[in-house]
Design an enzyme around this catalytic site. Sequence first.
Site, mmCIF file in Angstrom:
data_model
loop_
_atom_site.group_PDB
_atom_site.id
_atom_site.type_symbol
_atom_site.label_atom_id
_atom_site.label_comp_id
_atom_site.label_asym_id
_atom_site.label_seq_id
_atom_site.Cartn_x
_atom_site.Cartn_y
_atom_site.Cartn_z
ATOM 1 N N CYS A 199 -20.398 -9.241 5.160
ATOM 2 C CA CYS A 199 -20.148 -10.204 4.118
ATOM 3 C C CYS A 199 -20.283 -11.536 4.711
ATOM 4 O O CYS A 199 -19.627 -12.154 5.588
ATOM 5 C CB CYS A 199 -18.691 -10.058 3.648
ATOM 6 N N ASP A 208 0.749 -1.211 -0.033
ATOM 7 C CA ASP A 208 -0.001 0.143 -0.012
ATOM 8 C C ASP A 208 0.674 1.130 -0.035
ATOM 9 O O ASP A 208 0.547 2.183 0.812
ATOM 10 C CB ASP A 208 -0.859 0.060 1.365
ATOM 11 N N CYS A 228 -13.623 2.121 8.643
ATOM 12 C CA CYS A 228 -15.147 1.379 8.617
ATOM 13 C C CYS A 228 -15.061 -0.141 8.539
ATOM 14 O O CYS A 228 -14.281 -0.386 7.322
ATOM 15 C CB CYS A 228 -16.130 1.891 8.067
ATOM 16 N N CYS A 242 -17.639 7.216 1.292
ATOM 17 C CA CYS A 242 -17.153 5.975 2.182
ATOM 18 C C CYS A 242 -16.753 6.477 3.430
ATOM 19 O O CYS A 242 -16.087 7.497 3.487
ATOM 20 C CB CYS A 242 -16.104 5.321 1.281
ATOM 21 N N CYS A 262 -23.363 -5.614 1.503
ATOM 22 C CA CYS A 262 -22.592 -4.751 1.434
ATOM 23 C C CYS A 262 -23.279 -3.457 1.009
ATOM 24 O O CYS A 262 -23.120 -2.467 1.473
ATOM 25 C CB CYS A 262 -21.353 -5.172 1.151
#
Length: 370
Positions: A248, A133, A241, A214, A194
């Site tokens: 899921c 990342d 979050c 989001c 979701c």
Amino acid sequence: MTGLENEIAAAARAQGFVLVGFTALRRLPREEFYSRWLADGRHGEMAYLARDPERRFDPRGLDARLRSVISLGFPYQAPAPSRVVDWRGEMRGRIASYALGEDYHDRVMALARSVAADLERLRPHALARLYVDTGPVFEREWAAEASLGWFGKNTNLLNRTHGSYFFLAEIFTDLELGGAPAPYGDFCGTCRRCIDLCPTGALEGGYVMESRRCISYLTIELRGAIAPELRPHLGNWIFGCDICQEVCPWNEEGRNQPSELEPYLPDLLMLDDEGFRARFRNSAIKRTKRRGLLRNVAVALGNTGNPDAVPVLAQALRREPEPLVRAHAAWALGRLGGDAAMRALRKASAIEADPAAAAEIAAALSLRSR
């Protein structure tokens, strides 16, 4: 897998990676989708996503010698349902489970470096470039190419055994590895949990994320004010979050949420710069910076509906040096209402010099005077 790939996989698993895959590099067919996503402004304030798009489509733009990618998945603890039955009464915030403990960038990168060192031992002078990342890399796309999982409707990479609670790491190398593995398949089926349960409506059909709605974007990446119409939907989330993962079906096993993910909000709102640095120095939470975290805490306190939150919000409105935090504290007081909240707002309106904070105070007073 080849003998070398088996040895690399064994080295990765020895470091705790539960998913390992290999694929040859090629130009990813994402240019049209990604260009449209950027043109629609869905990246919000994340300007870095628009930089170097060509290198995202083809990592060989990073280094022409690269031939393959080793994709790795490292698990983190999935959260259980909150231990707090009524978070409004307890005034506790929620933090996304990936942020527990040491910053994952540092932790997973160190483990990936160990795998790269084993690669160097197995093939001396092999080239290795690592990402966790941390660069212009389509991590999920390469993980999907390596058959680690499939893109879920929540836009996370999903795996039937490990759900979506894992970090991704990539080792790009000049070795010829993997070829083109068979696609993993899509196992979302007709499920829409979701999409339907996202509080802000950030997920759309077609596996598209509207980042600007989001909660993770709003509480981490957004540097300015959170839109007033979205604030009530943040609930008590103060950093990230987990909702689209929690709901899921592929994430129903192995949940165990430590209490550190539910800190007491008034304590956080009182953190000064030194206190923030001391508490979050080695945490991913430092990314949002003190002003961002306290902004989020103020919103969460406003959403509690608990009048016990008024004194700490009034103190923040009176003493907090950051106008952004004062502005959101004003909104929170207006949302809570009551005589004490209104007195605090009226006192602040007489001395507030920052235009944005003054506007929030005026709006809060106006809302309650109707």
